[in-house]
Write a protein that holds these residues in place. Structure first.
Motif, PDB file in Angstrom:
ATOM      1  N   LYS A  33      42.363  44.266  35.552  1.00 25.55           N
ATOM      2  CA  LYS A  33      42.627  42.687  35.313  1.00 25.55           C
ATOM      3  C   LYS A  33      41.102  41.978  35.503  1.00 25.55           C
ATOM      4  O   LYS A  33      41.364  40.820  35.104  1.00 25.55           O
ATOM      5  CB  LYS A  33      43.673  42.169  36.405  1.00 25.55           C
ATOM      6  CG  LYS A  33      45.000  42.753  36.677  1.00 25.55           C
ATOM      7  CD  LYS A  33      45.613  42.272  37.596  1.00 25.55           C
ATOM      8  CE  LYS A  33      46.996  42.794  37.652  1.00 25.55           C
ATOM      9  NZ  LYS A  33      47.964  42.396  38.662  1.00 25.55           N
ATOM     10  N   ALA A  80      43.780  48.842  39.550  1.00 25.03           N
ATOM     11  CA  ALA A  80      44.613  47.505  38.951  1.00 25.03           C
ATOM     12  C   ALA A  80      43.820  46.488  38.847  1.00 25.03           C
ATOM     13  O   ALA A  80      43.685  45.445  38.062  1.00 25.03           O
ATOM     14  CB  ALA A  80      45.743  47.378  39.865  1.00 25.03           C
ATOM     15  N   GLU A 135      39.431  40.992  37.962  1.00 22.93           N
ATOM     16  CA  GLU A 135      39.279  40.093  38.956  1.00 22.93           C
ATOM     17  C   GLU A 135      37.786  40.233  39.685  1.00 22.93           C
ATOM     18  O   GLU A 135      37.022  41.148  39.373  1.00 22.93           O
ATOM     19  CB  GLU A 135      40.182  40.634  40.108  1.00 22.93           C
ATOM     20  CG  GLU A 135      41.800  40.452  39.868  1.00 22.93           C
ATOM     21  CD  GLU A 135      42.688  40.721  40.947  1.00 22.93           C
ATOM     22  OE1 GLU A 135      42.102  41.165  41.956  1.00 22.93           O
ATOM     23  OE2 GLU A 135      43.984  40.737  40.926  1.00 22.93           O
TER      24      GLU A 135
END
Length: 376
Positions: free
Chosen positions: A325, A321, A327
């Motif tokens: 995204k 996840a 990150e």
């Protein structure tokens, strides 16, 4: 701080690390290959048992100008049995002949005195019965069995049964390799060898228990966090004690190497070989098994637990996840379990060697640690 000390500190803090656990199949394959070689050597060549186990006579001669090969040839001709000759520091010879009893030892002693051109009473003769060696062997096996049982019970109570199983496999691995090397090299097995074999078990177990202790501390409340899997925590614990394990092994190997290569090889004190070889091989094998066998085995066994399987799924899902995204990789964990300095996630447990950043309360509202308020 020295470069090695700096590396040890970085390993302990988790800033760097090698993926020992992740590459465990390589170590398993290498260990299986070494173990098979040792077993084949033991089956083909067998062990050269000393006179203490087979019975016979030991003759100690005064200083002589004859060579070891000449003395061995004369002794075999006089006795008709296999002979082992060792040159002593004073120039004398230690002649070991298996299969002799009281009746046959005296004629052999007289023949040796004639060949060496020394009086017969100057040759010291000692007779050893095979029953004494059998008693020593039985007691050694009994002591080994009791030691193994106590180790398993202690580790199962102090840690858990998976660690006890892994430590037992590592000990058997070390013993097999050491005995196999004895068979391949052809060194004589004496009571000193048995003492050396029993001694290396403690050294082998020491490094293993140190890593297990760090792993036990690092895996507390492991299911309450989603930053690391059990294997990664195990790898961090292993890296945290790596330099200490290497230093301890080197310091222990140096004097043993002196006994084996200088005392037995250069100075010719062959009687040192029986105990020094078992210590040298056993210490090296024990350090190897502690790093490459014991801890990866624990991780393998632990990852089969349903809770650890569920944890691994949560960790991988969280990383997937985060990757989706986009990150920053600064806050993510590496595959080998090492991590860059980062803030502690609420509810996460910091495993052994983890680097924990500043607490939120220690940082200013702007995240740079600046004091609040207006400038003057």
């Amino acid at each position: 701080m020295s470069r090695l000390g700096s590396l040890g500190a970085r390993l302990y803090r988790g800033e760097v690390g090698y993926d020992f656990v992740g590459k465990r199949m390589i170590w398993y394959g290498l260990s299986i290959l070494i173990t098979i070689t040792a077993i084949v050597g033991l089956a083909v060549r067998g062990l050269t048992m000393g006179i203490e186990f087979e019975g016979g006579a030991v003759f100690t001669t005064p200083k002589t100008s004859l060579s070891v090969a000449k003395v061995q040839e004369d002794a075999e001709k006089a006795s008709g049995h296999e002979v082992i000759v060792q040159e002593l520091g004073n120039g004398g010879m230690r002649i070991q002949i298996s299969g002799l009893d009281t009746a046959t030892a005296t004629p052999v002693q007289d023949a040796l005195a004639k060949d060496l051109d020394v009086p017969a009473d100057k040759i010291n003769a000692e007779l050893v019965g095979p029953s004494w060696g059998e008693q020593i062997a039985n007691k050694a096996w009994t002591g080994l069995a009791i030691f193994m049982v106590l180790v398993v019970i202690y580790l199962a109570i102090a840690f858990e049964w998976r660690m006890a199983v892994a430590a037992l496999i590592a000990l058997i691995h070390d013993l097999t390799i050491t005995v196999g090397v004895y068979a391949l090299v052809g060194f004589e097995v004496t009571p000193g060898t048995v003492i050396g074999l029993l001694t290396i078990l403690g050294y082998s177990l020491y490094d293993t228990v140190v890593v297990f202790d760090g792993l036990k501390e690092g895996s507390k409340d492991i299911t309450k966090q989603t930053r690391w899997t059990y294997s990664e925590i195990a790898n961090r614990s292993l890296n945290g004690t790596l330099v200490r394990s290497i230093n301890t092994t080197i310091v222990a190997l140096l004097p043993v190497a002196g006994l084996l290569f200088i005392g037995g090889g250069v100075l010719g004190a062959g009687m040192l070989n029986d105990i020094s070889l078992s210590l040298f091989v056993g210490l090296a094998a024990g350090a190897y098994s502690s790093i490459f066998i014991a801890t990866p085995l624990v991780a393998d066994l632990k990852e089969r637990d349903p809770q650890m399987k569920a944890l691994k799924k949560r960790v991988l899902a969280k990383r997937a996840a985060a990757a989706a995204k986009g990150e920053s990789a600064e806050g993510s964990d590496r595959a080998d379990g090492s991590a860059e300095p980062q803030d502690r996630v609420e509810g996460d447990a910091a495993p052994a060697g983890a680097v924990v950043g500043q607490r939120p309360s220690d940082r200013g509202p702007r995240g740079r640690g600046k004091p609040t308020g207006k400038r003057r």
